[in-house]
Every structure is written in structure tokens, then in C-alpha cells.
Design an enzyme around this catalytic site. Structure first.
Site, PDB file in Angstrom:
ATOM      1  N   CYS A 102     -19.901 -11.470  16.497  1.00 37.11           N
ATOM      2  CA  CYS A 102     -20.849 -11.701  15.409  1.00 37.11           C
ATOM      3  C   CYS A 102     -20.105 -11.737  14.066  1.00 37.11           C
ATOM      4  O   CYS A 102     -18.951 -11.321  13.985  1.00 37.11           O
ATOM      5  CB  CYS A 102     -21.906 -10.602  15.405  1.00 37.11           C
ATOM      6  SG  CYS A 102     -21.234  -8.957  15.048  1.00 37.11           S
TER       7      CYS A 102
ATOM      8  N   CYS B 277     -18.512  -8.502  13.144  1.00 36.74           N
ATOM      9  CA  CYS B 277     -17.349  -8.208  13.990  1.00 36.74           C
ATOM     10  C   CYS B 277     -16.132  -8.991  13.501  1.00 36.74           C
ATOM     11  O   CYS B 277     -15.023  -8.469  13.450  1.00 36.74           O
ATOM     12  CB  CYS B 277     -17.646  -8.547  15.447  1.00 36.74           C
ATOM     13  SG  CYS B 277     -19.047  -7.636  16.117  1.00 36.74           S
TER      14      CYS B 277
END
Length: 77
Positions: free
Chosen positions: A10, A13
Site C-alpha cells: 500500500c 508501506c
């Protein structure tokens, strides 16, 4: 030193991985950075929120993007 960034990929991340890489480059510490995206592998660390950062087997951050200052503190110990 071994640093693992845990997360499925994501945006948070990805940002966490970027912060970790910048901190390692800035510190000059010799560290291997590994991105773990497999949910089962992430769960083995007892982590159920991402992004997460693991330094030498110790979970340092879960569910947030750490600041570069935080990462530098973890890797300079």
C-alpha cells in the site's frame, strides 16, 4: 543488521520503505533491507497492522509510517 518492512504494498508501506532506505543511507550503517508482502509471513511476526518495521527480529513500529529520526534511533543503537 537486518531490517524488514512488512506490508502488502500500500502507499503507506511504500513510504515506510522509502523512509527506512533513506535513514540507512544517511546513517552509513551496513543493513540488509527486505520487503515482506506475504500476509502469512507478516503474521508470523505477530503483526496485524501494516506498515510495520522489524529491526534484527524486534518489531519496532506497527500501523504507522515512522519518521526518519525514529528509524535512525533504532539503527544507531
Amino acid at each position: 543488521m537486518e531490517i524488514k518492512v512488512l506490508g502488502p504494498g500500500c502507499p503507506k508501506c511504500q513510504q515506510t520503505e522509502k523512509v527506512v532506505k533513506e535513514a540507512v543511507a544517511e546513517s552509513g550503517v551496513d543493513a540488509q533491507i527486505e520487503k515482506i508482502t506475504n500476509v502469512l509471513d507478516i503474521a508470523r511476526y505477530g503483526v496485524f497492522g501494516t506498515p510495520a518495521v522489524v529491526v534484527d527480529g524486534e518489531v519496532k513500529s506497527v500501523g504507522k509510517i515512522p519518521s526518519k529520526a525514529e528509524v535512525l534511533k533504532w539503527i544507531k543503537k
